[in-house]
Structure formats: structure tokens, C-alpha cells
Design a protein around this motif. Structure first.
Motif, PDB file in Angstrom:
ATOM      1  N   ILE A 108       0.842  -1.189   0.000  1.00 34.07           N
ATOM      2  CA  ILE A 108       0.000   0.000   0.000  1.00 34.07           C
ATOM      3  C   ILE A 108       0.883   1.246   0.000  1.00 34.07           C
ATOM      4  CG2 ILE A 108      -1.953  -1.103   1.179  1.00 34.07           C
ATOM      5  CD1 ILE A 108      -0.908   0.114   3.797  1.00 34.07           C
ATOM      6  N   LEU A 109       0.279   2.368  -0.351  1.00 30.13           N
ATOM      7  CA  LEU A 109       0.980   3.651  -0.312  1.00 30.13           C
ATOM      8  C   LEU A 109       0.568   4.402   0.952  1.00 30.13           C
ATOM      9  CD1 LEU A 109       0.620   4.802  -4.045  1.00 30.13           C
ATOM     10  CD2 LEU A 109       2.614   3.745  -2.948  1.00 30.13           C
ATOM     11  N   THR A 136      -5.193   2.234  -1.869  1.00 26.41           N
ATOM     12  CA  THR A 136      -3.993   2.499  -2.676  1.00 26.41           C
ATOM     13  C   THR A 136      -3.259   1.220  -3.035  1.00 26.41           C
ATOM     14  OG1 THR A 136      -2.472   2.708  -0.783  1.00 26.41           O
ATOM     15  CG2 THR A 136      -3.720   4.670  -1.413  1.00 26.41           C
ATOM     16  N   ARG A 137      -3.819   0.064  -2.672  1.00 27.46           N
ATOM     17  CA  ARG A 137      -3.111  -1.208  -2.849  1.00 27.46           C
ATOM     18  C   ARG A 137      -2.650  -1.398  -4.295  1.00 27.46           C
ATOM     19  NH1 ARG A 137      -1.629  -5.545  -0.535  1.00 27.46           N
ATOM     20  NH2 ARG A 137      -2.457  -4.815   1.487  1.00 27.46           N
ATOM     21  N   PHE A 138      -1.437  -1.895  -4.422  1.00 29.51           N
ATOM     22  CA  PHE A 138      -0.860  -2.155  -5.745  1.00 29.51           C
ATOM     23  C   PHE A 138      -0.346  -3.584  -5.816  1.00 29.51           C
ATOM     24  CE2 PHE A 138       2.325  -0.279  -2.952  1.00 29.51           C
ATOM     25  CZ  PHE A 138       3.419  -1.110  -3.088  1.00 29.51           C
ATOM     26  N   PRO A 186       5.687   3.393  -0.484  1.00 31.76           N
ATOM     27  CA  PRO A 186       5.178   2.037  -0.741  1.00 31.76           C
ATOM     28  C   PRO A 186       5.655   1.080   0.348  1.00 31.76           C
ATOM     29  CG  PRO A 186       6.978   2.550  -2.251  1.00 31.76           C
ATOM     30  CD  PRO A 186       6.737   3.785  -1.444  1.00 31.76           C
ATOM     31  N   ARG A 228       3.681  10.773  -3.647  1.00 36.08           N
ATOM     32  CA  ARG A 228       2.573   9.819  -3.745  1.00 36.08           C
ATOM     33  C   ARG A 228       2.347   8.992  -2.485  1.00 36.08           C
ATOM     34  NH1 ARG A 228       4.515   4.376  -6.901  1.00 36.08           N
ATOM     35  NH2 ARG A 228       6.424   4.030  -5.708  1.00 36.08           N
ATOM     36  N   GLY A 229       3.347   8.942  -1.595  1.00 35.59           N
ATOM     37  CA  GLY A 229       3.284   8.093  -0.413  1.00 35.59           C
ATOM     38  C   GLY A 229       4.349   7.014  -0.466  1.00 35.59           C
ATOM     39  N   PHE A 259      -5.568   2.894   4.062  1.00 31.84           N
ATOM     40  CA  PHE A 259      -4.850   3.083   2.798  1.00 31.84           C
ATOM     41  C   PHE A 259      -4.958   1.874   1.871  1.00 31.84           C
ATOM     42  CE2 PHE A 259      -2.455   5.485   6.110  1.00 31.84           C
ATOM     43  CZ  PHE A 259      -2.896   6.741   5.735  1.00 31.84           C
TER      44      PHE A 259
END
Length: 334
Positions: free
Chosen positions: A14-15, A332-334, A304, A301-302, A329
Motif C-alpha cells: 500500500i501507499l 492504494t493497494r498495488f 510504498p 505519492r506516499g 490506505f
């Protein structure tokens, strides 16, 4: 392509806004007996490394620090002192605290001397881990100086082991300022090669060089720093003050015009970045280049945070009654 021997942004996670991550780190440190100002300073250092994706020397160090502070191995309120100061050289005693506190005083002394004399150097001893060696060279680079930092822990040669075991993870960092290009920040451990007899026989020169570099690091920041003094060892001290550091800086302006230097440095770095990358990489960067780019991106952006890192921090936080608040958050998961 990610090599296991260094830090990279995680593939999944997440960010987290940098202000939020700083709050998590600060709340965790508040559960110790550290002075507020020292906890704030340590938060800044760990957060900066998270922002650079240098997680191994960022928030991942928190369990190590909290456990040693709580267990009475590290002095939470050290009386850091300059014990020797002559011209451009100084020596600092960390009073059994975290190495950050000793190096904060030591690096301030180095920078003061460099402004006055064109160079400065300082040893530190009687303390615990100093964190990332690159953190201290960056302080010099930010002022337009060349910086160098090393650290070592107490390590007596064992006559029952081969000399190829003497190199260890004791780090060295060298930093050079630049203009518009990323500054050059070398930050590495002294142990560069695995112990394999077939490799030693195949490329002995590489092992001789690794032995020389690691030994120099250990002498500068261990022997010269005085970490083997008997008064710094149990039972004469209750602290795990088994580490030392060597910090130094040089003022570029004492060697050449600073604008001329930065123009030449930018030309050199830009040329290197235009070369073909290592196999498996999408771009060529000199040491510090990727961290420079990651920090710029992450502050916007935050940070990671990988799933494993998040879980580790949440478990640690639960143990001391602190909330991480990472659930918010998930979007924002990637």
C-alpha cells in the motif's frame, strides 16, 4: 529485476503518506524512555530511509531498537560528550545510547570544522547501531561537501577461522554533491563476496581486495574509534555499546570552484546514466541514483510499504498498544 542483496520498492503493498508513516514511527518510539527530542530525531532518520525505499535501515529497524531499549541494553537517555577536540579532529563518547545520538553530535562537529578548516573528521564510540552510513554522508553532501562515513562493531579475529571470514557487514558510505543530477551516494557493507573455496581459487584478487576494504573500515571506525577499550565491555558497562564510527567531510570549494565542480560532476553522472544498464535493469544509475528518484516520487505519492513490512509493524505496534492505521490506505493497494 531485483537483486536480493539490496533494497527495492515492494511489488505488492500500500501507499502510506509520509506524514502518517512518521506518526507511526514516532508513536512506537514514544513507548520507550527516550527523550522526546531524541525520538523526534530518530523518527526523521528512519522515515527518510523509508522514503528512499531503504527499508532495511528504516522502519524495519524498529523492533531491534525497541527491544534493546526496553531490555536495558541501550541507554535511552545518553549523555553524549565531545571528549577530544583539536583543530579539525574530534572524538565523541555516546554513553551507551543509540549510535544516532553520538553521530548527530559528531557530524555537527565535522561540518563545523569543515566550514572553518576545509575538512573535518570525528570518531565516535561507546554506542549501539548508527543506522545507515549514508545518512551521515548525505548531511555533508547537502552542504556542498564531500562526505565519508564508516561504522564497525567489536570483532576480534578468530585464529580458528580462515582470514577470508574477517570481512563483515561493517558499512562505508562516500557521498559527492552534484548540481541538477542525483548526488553520488555510495552506501555498502564491507562483506562483498561469499565464502566459497572454488571462488577464492578462481578470483583470489577479488577476495584480497574485499579483505583490504573491510579491514580498513574496521580499523577506521573500530580500532581508531577505540571500541575495544575494556571500559566499554561487560561487566564494566551494562550497555551493548559495541560499535563505533568514523565521520569526515571535505569542502569542495577548497579544491576548485564549486560551480565548475558541479558542472563537471553533472556531466560525468549524466554520461554514466546514458550508458547501457546492467542486465535485467531498465536504466543505468550510479550509487544513490535510484534512491534519489524513489524519494522524490514517494514524498509525493506516499511510501510504498510491502505487505510483510506492514504486518511486522502492526504486530510490533499491537505488542505496545499503538495503532498503525494502515487499513485506511487499502484503496492504494498495488
Amino acid at each position: 529485476m531485483a537483486f536480493k542483496s539490496r533494497n527495492y520498492p515492494p511489488e505488492h503493498g500500500i501507499l502510506v503518506p509520509i506524514e502518517h508513516q512518521g506518526g507511526v514511527i514516532r508513536r512506537l518510539l514514544a513507548t520507550t524512555a527516550m527523550r522526546l527530542a531524541d525520538a523526534d530525531y530518530l523518527t526523521e532518520r528512519l522515515l527518510a530511509n523509508d522514503a528512499r525505499s531503504l527499508y532495511s535501515h528504516g522502519s524495519k529497524q524498529l523492533r531491534h531498537y525497541l527491544e534493546n531499549l526496553r531490555d536495558g541494553n541501550v541507554n535511552p537517555e545518553p549523555d553524549v560528550r565531545i571528549v577530544s577536540n583539536f583543530g579539525a579532529a574530534a572524538s565523541v563518547d555516546g554513553d551507551g545510547g543509540l549510535g544516532y545520538m553520538a553521530c548527530r553530535v559528531g557530524m555537527a562537529q565535522v561540518l563545523k570544522a569543515t566550514h572553518e578548516f576545509g575538512m573535518g573528521a570525528c570518531t565516535t564510540s561507546n554506542h549501539f547501531h548508527i543506522g545507515s552510513a549514508g545518512a551521515w554522508t548525505r548531511m555533508a553532501v547537502e552542504q556542498g561537501f564531500v562526505g565519508m562515513a564508516m561504522s564497525a562493531h567489536r570483532n576480534r579475529p578468530d585464529p580458528n577461522q580462515p582470514v577470508s571470514h574477517l570481512p563483515n557487514s561493517s558499512p562505508i558510505s562516500i557521498g559527492f554533491p552534484a548540481g541538477s543530477q542525483p548526488p553520488f551516494i555510495l552506501d555498502m557493507g564491507g562483506a562483498m563476496l561469499p565464502y566459497r573455496e572454488d571462488l577464492i581459487r578462481e578470483m583470489p584478487n577479488s577476495y584480497f581486495k574485499a579483505l583490504g576494504i573491510s579491514t580498513a573500515i574496521q580499523v577506521f571506525s573500530g580500532v581508531l574509534a577505540g571500541i575495544n577499550r575494556e571500559r566499554l565491555k561487560p561487566p564494566q558497562t551494562k550497555w551493548t555499546s559495541n560499535q563505533g564510527a568514523f565521520l569526515c567531510a571535505w569542502d569542495v570549494k577548497r579544491f576548485m570552484d564549486f560551480e565548475e565542480y558541479t558542472a563537471e560532476m553533472d556531466h560525468f553522472i549524466e554520461g554514466a546514466r546514458q550508458m547501457q544498464p546492467f542486465p535485467g535493469f531498465d536504466r543505468a544509475e550510479l550509487p544513490g541514483g535510484m534512491e534519489w528518484q524513489w524519494e522524490r516520487e514517494n514524498r509525493e505519492r506516499g511510501i510504498p510499504l510491502g505487505d510483510e513490512n506492514c504486518e511486522e509493524l502492526e504486530v510490533l505496534a499491537a505488542e505496545v498498544g499503538v495503532e498503525c492505521g494502515y487499513d485506511q490506505f487499502e484503496v492504494t493497494r498495488f
